[in-house]
Design an enzyme around this catalytic site. Structure first.
Site, PDB file in Angstrom:
ATOM      1  N   ASP A   9       0.837  -1.246   0.185  1.00  0.00           N
ATOM      2  CA  ASP A   9       0.077   0.004  -0.031  1.00  0.00           C
ATOM      3  C   ASP A   9       0.864   1.312  -0.123  1.00  0.00           C
ATOM      4  O   ASP A   9       2.002   1.400   0.552  1.00  0.00           O
ATOM      5  CB  ASP A   9      -1.015   0.074   1.226  1.00  0.00           C
ATOM      6  N   LYS A  10       0.487   2.251  -0.546  1.00  0.00           N
ATOM      7  CA  LYS A  10       1.019   3.515  -0.650  1.00  0.00           C
ATOM      8  C   LYS A  10       1.315   4.164   0.847  1.00  0.00           C
ATOM      9  O   LYS A  10       2.472   4.403   1.260  1.00  0.00           O
ATOM     10  CB  LYS A  10      -0.053   4.562  -1.167  1.00  0.00           C
TER      11      LYS A  10
END
Length: 248
Positions: free
Chosen positions: A57-58
């Site tokens: 995930d970012k």
């Protein structure tokens, strides 16, 4: 304030590059924000062309591996696809799990609601399994180790949320995005509440360890990413106050 570097290099050779990325940085192109800063573009300035073989995930910090050749890309992609890669994450959650170990097997459907969140969907979701271990509690918080068997978008966050636990500062799935401040966990704190900087103000999820076979030599390799500065400062303070340290 000194800017957190986009990444540090954990390992590199002619076939692979292993990086420890900061939170808030995409690892590859994103269809919702094509102009957002990306780890692959930054790292290619140093290493040349890189091929993504997996995603985190970012907002998650930690380990990302890239292939440097088409052959290595094919090999690593197959390892991830066939679930030969062992992934270990550390996270800090609100609350106290009553379990020591927990296996969550809930099918997930990415982009399943108006907020583009992953949702549990028993009809259309893909099989998704995560193994959790309760490392220990620190006041109102607990350290959790997560080992996802599958690699669905936001899998750890959703599987924890479905069992009543939100990761600290999770803007999508958590009910509490309030930063962690030392004044709120240390009874004897004597600082100025108006001048205090938070220990942690981003998603408390870190891709800590990767175990896989080298795409050329087939040697089994283990990579570990040190915590980022903010998460490590939080770890040290909680260990000092409550005697629980996820790294020991």
């Amino acid at each position: 304030m000194k800017k957190t570097p986009d990444y540090t290099t954990i390992y590199q050779d002619d076939a692979i590059v292993v990086l420890n990325k900061r939170s808030g940085l995409l690892i590859a192109a994103d269809r919702y924000d094509i102009d957002a800063p990306r780890l692959d573009k930054e790292a290619e300035k140093e290493f040349g062309t890189l091929y993504a073989v997996h995603r985190i995930d970012k907002d998650t910090s930690g380990l990302v591996i890239y292939a440097r050749t088409a052959e290595a890309h094919k090999n690593l992609s197959l390892q991830f696809q066939e679930r030969q890669v062992q992934k270990t994450y550390h996270c800090l959650v609100y609350g106290h799990p009553l379990w020591q170990d927990l296996t969550v097997n809930l099918p997930l459907l990415p982009d399943g609601d108006a907020k583009h969140r992953t949702v549990v969907n028993k009809k259309d979701g893909k099989p998704s399994v995560t193994y959790f271990r309760n490392i220990g509690s620190c006041g109102p918080l607990s350290w959790i180790e997560a080992m996802p068997k599958t690699g669905r978008t936001h899998q750890i966050r959703v599987h924890l949320n479905e069992n009543g636990f939100g990761i600290v500062c999770d803007p999508l799935y958590g009910n509490n995005t309030k930063p962690i401040k030392l004044s709120e966990i240390k009874r004897s704190w004597r600082g100025d509440e108006y001048e205090e900087n938070p220990l942690l103000s981003r998603l408390a999820l870190h891709a800590y360890k990767l175990e896989l076979n080298h795409p050329v030599t087939n040697e089994r390799m283990t990579f570990v990413a040190p915590y980022q500065k903010d998460m490590d400062a939080t770890r040290k303070q909680l260990a000092k106050l409550f005697g629980v340290d996820p790294l020991n």
